[in-house]
Design a protein around this motif. Structure first.
Motif, mmCIF file in Angstrom:
data_model
loop_
_atom_site.group_PDB
_atom_site.id
_atom_site.type_symbol
_atom_site.label_atom_id
_atom_site.label_comp_id
_atom_site.label_asym_id
_atom_site.label_seq_id
_atom_site.Cartn_x
_atom_site.Cartn_y
_atom_site.Cartn_z
ATOM 1 N N GLY A 28 0.902 -1.189 0.138
ATOM 2 C CA GLY A 28 0.349 0.437 -0.003
ATOM 3 C C GLY A 28 1.126 1.199 0.332
ATOM 4 O O GLY A 28 2.553 0.903 0.175
ATOM 5 N N TYR A 29 0.420 2.350 0.010
ATOM 6 C CA TYR A 29 1.007 3.590 -0.580
ATOM 7 C C TYR A 29 1.007 4.210 0.970
ATOM 8 O O TYR A 29 -0.366 4.629 2.112
ATOM 9 N N THR A 30 1.386 5.364 1.584
ATOM 10 C CA THR A 30 1.529 6.068 2.522
ATOM 11 C C THR A 30 0.965 7.068 2.191
ATOM 12 O O THR A 30 0.758 7.704 0.796
ATOM 13 N N ASP A 31 0.976 8.540 2.962
ATOM 14 C CA ASP A 31 0.014 9.549 2.266
ATOM 15 C C ASP A 31 1.389 10.567 1.370
ATOM 16 O O ASP A 31 1.180 11.151 0.598
ATOM 17 N N ASN A 32 2.776 10.224 1.377
ATOM 18 C CA ASN A 32 3.727 11.061 1.343
ATOM 19 C C ASN A 32 4.049 10.256 -0.116
ATOM 20 O O ASN A 32 5.231 10.297 -0.548
ATOM 21 N N TYR A 33 3.078 8.814 -0.792
ATOM 22 C CA TYR A 33 3.516 8.107 -1.688
ATOM 23 C C TYR A 33 4.657 7.379 -1.741
ATOM 24 O O TYR A 33 5.227 7.143 -2.937
ATOM 25 N N LEU A 34 4.960 6.634 -0.612
ATOM 26 C CA LEU A 34 6.546 5.810 -0.225
ATOM 27 C C LEU A 34 5.167 4.734 -0.494
ATOM 28 O O LEU A 34 3.962 3.479 0.043
ATOM 29 N N GLN A 35 5.392 3.263 -1.439
ATOM 30 C CA GLN A 35 4.897 2.329 -1.990
ATOM 31 C C GLN A 35 5.932 0.923 -0.325
ATOM 32 O O GLN A 35 7.060 1.033 -0.479
ATOM 33 N N VAL A 36 4.938 0.897 0.301
ATOM 34 C CA VAL A 36 5.186 0.187 1.552
ATOM 35 C C VAL A 36 4.912 -1.738 1.243
ATOM 36 O O VAL A 36 3.395 -2.028 1.671
ATOM 37 N N VAL A 37 5.483 -2.526 0.881
ATOM 38 C CA VAL A 37 5.275 -3.720 2.157
ATOM 39 C C VAL A 37 5.075 -4.606 3.480
ATOM 40 O O VAL A 37 6.788 -4.215 3.987
ATOM 41 N N PHE A 38 4.408 -5.128 3.747
ATOM 42 C CA PHE A 38 4.388 -5.366 5.186
ATOM 43 C C PHE A 38 3.085 -6.627 5.109
ATOM 44 O O PHE A 38 3.001 -7.518 4.780
ATOM 45 N N ASN A 39 3.635 -7.030 6.582
ATOM 46 C CA ASN A 39 3.027 -8.495 6.707
ATOM 47 C C ASN A 39 1.931 -7.891 7.686
ATOM 48 O O ASN A 39 1.854 -7.214 9.052
ATOM 49 N N ALA A 40 0.692 -8.312 6.923
ATOM 50 C CA ALA A 40 -0.616 -7.856 7.607
ATOM 51 C C ALA A 40 -1.943 -9.352 6.798
ATOM 52 O O ALA A 40 -1.936 -9.947 5.720
ATOM 53 N N PRO A 41 -2.856 -9.585 7.495
ATOM 54 C CA PRO A 41 -4.400 -9.876 7.023
ATOM 55 C C PRO A 41 -5.226 -9.725 6.366
ATOM 56 O O PRO A 41 -4.365 -8.325 6.134
#
Length: 452
Positions: A398-411
């Motif tokens: 997903g994206y942060t408000d400042n448009y960093l694309q972040v990959v993380f562990n979540a259901p």
């Protein structure tokens, strides 16, 4: 049940328009099928921003005709607007409709079914002064909702055909924008992306109203977490817009501000309305109003007359601006524009070498920008499961408000919800993070604090 298939070429605005046309078909009981399947109606939404756009549009039209010669083939969009006769000459095309009157598409489809005579419904776009109201209540497979707020452009840059295909600047009525924003929030969207052909020009044709006032009105929409402006010109970032960016916690710390060239002579030949000094000053003001904001941009490389010295000067300016990402395009001749007639065209090999240099610079700046946020906790709205991993990896993107694309562990059920994520590792296109808490947990914490 009748079936319809769509193929969209070009920009985000075209994708929005296709979604809006689909809503019209859906309301008439049509079922949507894949473009590669047999359908009763094919709608091709075309692009004309480059000569290649025209060519690809023609290929897709022919593909639809081959797929089902009995189908109704309807062509819309920018290429349809600028070259209707060229499209009507393609055997099997039944209906051509430009970048207006698309709300009439079903009436025209019925007319063709009755009369079986090809219809050219394209009118002179330059005479259109009204924004065409086409609502999109939801977007398939998207957690960010696009909201089109204006149409057309008055800039007439020397490389661009768009004013001729989209017409002159016209804004959507403010109450209509706010009403659709409420509809989108009710449909579960947390983030709205304001889009248009010349988005930042919104309100220039409305008395006593402006983009800044629209942003304040959207700030009041309950349940909306983020407002993102898809693109804005440096000259449109007024003191009033800066004030909203500085004050509202809904405005995303990300602005896409097209530069196109980092040299004043090239900018003047492009007929852009700013100098590098003016552009740089606006970036400075944004960084004051929104510390840590991501500034992304578009750059055209090898514009006619661009010397090596001009390119080097532009390169240095871009480096100085510290963009968080640059979209780099080699200049491409667009028939019908002043730039295509300029005599000092740049050699293709030189263009390509310069493109690669700027892509390398962009990647370095992307990484540099992302590194500032390692160890920080940011809000991410997951959009989908992460494609680069095994299906059951449990990774979301997903994206942060400042448009960093972040990959993380979540259901997977967290898709579309706000998650607090700590960034652990910066990357060029994506950064890695760890889920700290979900939206529900954060709300519960806030309630407890309020009681205490």
């Amino acid at each position: 049940m009748s079936t319809v298939a769509f193929h969209t070429l070009g920009c985000k605005v075209n994708f929005y328009d296709t979604e809006a046309i689909w809503q019209l078909f859906k309301n008439e009981g049509y079922e949507q099928v894949d473009f590669e399947h047999t359908a009763d109606v094919y709608v091709i939404n075309t692009c004309t921003v480059t000569n290649t756009g025209d060519k690809k549009s023609r290929q897709m039209i022919r593909r639809a005709v081959r797929r089902n010669p009995e189908a109704i083939v309807a062509v819309t969009g920018c290429y349809a607007q600028t070259s209707p006769a060229e499209i009507m000459a393609i055997p099997g095309v039944d209906l051509v409709i430009g970048t207006q009157d698309r709300d009439q598409i079903l009436t025209l489809v019925k007319q063709f079914q009755d009369e079986r005579k090809p219809i050219n419904a394209v009118r002179n776009i330059m005479k259109t002064r009204e924004f065409e109201e086409l609502d999109v209540p939801d977007f398939a497979d998207r957690t960010r909702a696009f909201l089109k707020i204006q149409e057309g452009c008055n800039n007439f840059c020397t490389f661009c055909i768009i004013p001729w295909s989209r017409g002159l600047m016209r804004s959507r009525e403010p109450q209509s924008v706010v009403k659709q924003a409420h509809m989108l929030v009710d449909a579960g969207y947390k983030e709205i992306v304001l889009t248009g052909i010349h988005t930042g020009g919104y309100g220039e044709d409305i008395e006593n109203y402006s983009l800044a006032r629209l942003l304040w009105d959207l700030d009041k929409v309950d349940g909306l977490k983020r407002v993102r402006i898809s693109s804005i010109e440096a000259s449109q970032i007024t003191d009033e817009v800066l004030e909203v960016l500085n004050t509202s916690d809904k405005m995303c710390r990300h602005l896409h501000i097209p530069l196109q060239a980092g040299n004043d002579q090239v900018l003047a030949r492009m007929r852009r309305k700013y100098t590098t000094a003016e552009y740089g000053r606006k970036i400075e003001l944004i960084q004051k109003a929104m510390p840590g904001a991501a500034i992304t941009t578009d750059v055209i490389v090898g514009f006619p007359g661009e010397t090596d010295e001009m390119f080097r000067e532009g390169y240095a300016f871009m480096e100085q601006m510290q963009f968080s990402e640059m979209h780099v395009f080699p200049y491409s001749k667009r028939t019908g524009t002043p730039a295509a007639r300029m005599l000092d065209q740049v050699d293709e090999e030189i263009k390509n070498a310069r493109v690669h240099e700027l892509i390398d610079l962009s990647e370095r700046m992307q990484l540099q920008y992302a590194r500032q946020f390692v160890g920080k906790q940011l809000e991410v709205i997951p959009e989908r499961t992460y494609k680069g991993a095994a299906e059951d990896s449990g990774l979301l993107m997903g994206y942060t408000d400042n448009y960093l694309q972040v990959v993380f562990n979540a259901p997977e059920e967290m898709i579309g919800k706000v998650c607090t994520v700590q960034v652990n590792e910066a990357g060029v296109n994506e950064s890695q993070g760890v889920l700290i808490r979900t939206e529900d947990a954060k709300a519960a914490e806030e309630r407890i604090q309020a009681i205490v």
